[in-house]
Design an enzyme around this catalytic site. Structure first.
Site, PDB file in Angstrom:
ATOM      1  N   ASP A 172     -21.509   2.169   7.047  1.00  0.00           N
ATOM      2  CA  ASP A 172     -20.214   2.381   6.354  1.00  0.00           C
ATOM      3  C   ASP A 172     -20.136   2.014   5.056  1.00  0.00           C
ATOM      4  O   ASP A 172     -20.026   2.362   3.910  1.00  0.00           O
ATOM      5  CB  ASP A 172     -19.030   2.435   7.036  1.00  0.00           C
ATOM      6  CG  ASP A 172     -19.317   3.248   8.426  1.00  0.00           C
ATOM      7  OD1 ASP A 172     -20.340   4.088   8.408  1.00  0.00           O
ATOM      8  OD2 ASP A 172     -18.652   2.830   9.257  1.00  0.00           O
TER       9      ASP A 172
ATOM     10  N   SER B 117       0.724  -1.236   0.079  1.00  0.00           N
ATOM     11  CA  SER B 117       0.077  -0.005  -0.073  1.00  0.00           C
ATOM     12  C   SER B 117       0.913   1.284  -0.080  1.00  0.00           C
ATOM     13  O   SER B 117       2.120   1.035   0.337  1.00  0.00           O
ATOM     14  CB  SER B 117      -1.075  -0.011   1.160  1.00  0.00           C
ATOM     15  OG  SER B 117      -0.272   0.488   2.307  1.00  0.00           O
TER      16      SER B 117
ATOM     17  N   SER C 276     -11.748   2.857   6.441  1.00  0.00           N
ATOM     18  CA  SER C 276     -11.888   1.313   6.614  1.00  0.00           C
ATOM     19  C   SER C 276     -12.715   0.534   5.465  1.00  0.00           C
ATOM     20  O   SER C 276     -12.527  -0.336   4.958  1.00  0.00           O
ATOM     21  CB  SER C 276     -11.639   0.837   8.001  1.00  0.00           C
ATOM     22  OG  SER C 276     -12.895   1.188   8.452  1.00  0.00           O
TER      23      SER C 276
HETATM   24  C1  GLA Z   1     -19.755   4.305  13.099  1.00  0.00           C
HETATM   25  C2  GLA Z   1     -20.199   3.055  12.501  1.00  0.00           C
HETATM   26  C3  GLA Z   1     -21.390   2.801  11.951  1.00  0.00           C
HETATM   27  C4  GLA Z   1     -22.423   3.667  12.779  1.00  0.00           C
HETATM   28  C5  GLA Z   1     -21.974   5.074  13.200  1.00  0.00           C
HETATM   29  C6  GLA Z   1     -22.894   5.777  13.984  1.00  0.00           C
HETATM   30  O1  GLA Z   1     -19.315   5.198  11.819  1.00  0.00           O
HETATM   31  O2  GLA Z   1     -18.957   2.240  11.709  1.00  0.00           O
HETATM   32  O3  GLA Z   1     -21.663   1.653  11.680  1.00  0.00           O
HETATM   33  O4  GLA Z   1     -22.799   2.894  13.967  1.00  0.00           O
HETATM   34  O5  GLA Z   1     -20.834   4.991  13.784  1.00  0.00           O
HETATM   35  O6  GLA Z   1     -24.017   6.170  13.195  1.00  0.00           O
END
Ligand code: GLA
Length: 384
Positions: free
Chosen positions: A175, A69, A131
């Protein structure tokens, strides 16, 4: 930088002495509204940003896995046996965790080794899902080269599993979903129970608005501490209410929740329940072009996170207050909290002045210098 694929191809060639089969790209995200609702089976409204991870990858004929990377330049060597024993650490836990999770969820999948080069311009540790961007870039790449034929919801689940197990963070599905389902100029309205997705057109550009992100540089970690504690409180609250998840509690149930729960647990529950309602109302407001209403919901979401869920920090509150004083349409912290980024929906011609205001406020309080930048709703993970 991931503007093109030349850099990551060159890194691949220089490290492995061959051409990659192809390049794949997956973005980070900001969340517009719907915080700590994902692991409560609720609703979220993130969008994929114009910052992404790009991977150049080629499958191998044996079981070896080699990774390199632009983060540190070091070559990491492993094999599928070690991956299946979850023998991985450092940044390579993200790509290797994905290879492991594919094996765990799809025992019949024909996996082979692979070589991969990784580059990213998603800021690390800022709460913009750097990530998830790595996980989803590798997931779409392996889906293609291993001929798995998995759909996007399953790729998101694989990424979440990798994050939960390989990295040890008990996070939800938001995410990874934002990274795979993103579309230009739209937010991803996700039902985290069913993984049903609807794209919600944003029209910020047409309305002369931009989304300003401020990375407060306050570091946070979701594998320890507050995130896990909030998640536990939500599970306690749901159990006391006799439902599988807080998704099943409505605003009308809150008086009963207040009778049943201790004060802290009740306020955690009230945040989640009202936040789910705010997401639904936000979707309706955006669909009818009522950006002022949407902005008011962003503001209310911040108050709920600050006072009921207690996941904000003074730096995030200061960004929000500064944005509101400057006439922002709406502002709130975004992501898991305890640091990371705040967002403000502002007039395009006012964004630069707001960024300067924020820098001044932080300097006056002796805080670490924050990093303001705008983001654009962009397409999700794909081959490039
Ligand atoms: C982080 C986690 C998500 C979510 C947010 C809060 O980003 O990775 O899954 O729970 O916090 O909304």
């Amino acid at each position: 930088m991931t503007a093109g694929t030349d850099g990551v191809r060159a890194l691949f060639r220089g490290s492995f002495g061959a051409e990659p089969t192809g390049c794949w790209r997956a973005p980070g995200r900001v969340n517009l509204i719907g915080e700590h609702t994902d692991y409560n089976d609720g609703f979220v409204l993130p969008f994929a940003i114009d910052r992404a991870t790009t991977v150049a990858l080629a499958p191998r004929d044996d079981d070896r896995v080699r990774l390199v990377s632009t983060f540190d330049g070091a070559l990491v060597e492993s094999d599928l046996g070690a991956v299946d024993r979850r023998d991985f650490a450092g940044w390579s836990a993200y790509p290797l965790g994905v290879a492991w999770a594919i094996g765990e969820r799809h025992a019949g999948a024909e996996r082979r080794g692979f070589d991969v080069a990784v580059d990213s311009d998603v800021p690390v540790g800022a709460g913009l899902s750097s990530s998830a961007a790595i996980e989803m870039a590798v997931a779409v790449a392996l889906n293609d080269v291993w001929g798995l034929g998995l759909d996007r919801a399953e790729l998101a689940r694989i990424g979440q599993r990798a994050e939960n197990i390989a990295v040890g963070a008990p996070t939800g599905i938001m995410d990874q979903s934002a990274s795979v389902f993103g579309e230009a100029d739209a937010a991803v309205f996700l039902d985290c129970r069913t993984l049903d997705v609807q794209q919600v057109p944003l029209g910020f550009d047409a309305a002369g608005l931009v989304l300003l992100v401020v990375d407060t540089k306050v570091e946070h970690q979701h594998s320890t501490g507050g995130y896990r504690d909030r998640r536990d409180a939500c599970e306690r609250g749901a159990a006391a209410m006799g439902v599988p998840a807080l998704r099943d509690v409505t605003v009308d149930d809150l008086p009963r929740a207040q009778e049943l729960l201790d004060d802290v647990t009740f306020r955690r529950v009230r945040h989640v329940v009202t936040e789910d309602a705010r997401v639904l109302e936000s979707v309706a407001a955006l669909r009818s072009g009522d950006l002022a209403r949407f902005g008011a919901l962003m503001d209310a979401s911040h108050v709920s996170m600050r006072d009921d869920f207690e996941i904000s920090v003074p730096q995030l509150d200061a960004v929000v207050a500064t944005a509101q004083a400057a006439g922002a349409v709406g502002a709130r912290m975004t992501g898991g909290g305890f640091g990371g980024c705040a967002i403000a929906l502002v007039r395009a011609d006012a964004a630069a002045a707001l960024a300067v205001d924020v820098l001044r406020v932080f300097a006056a309080r002796g805080w670490r210098e924050p990093v303001p930048f705008t983001v654009v709703p962009s397409d999700g993970a794909r081959a490039v």
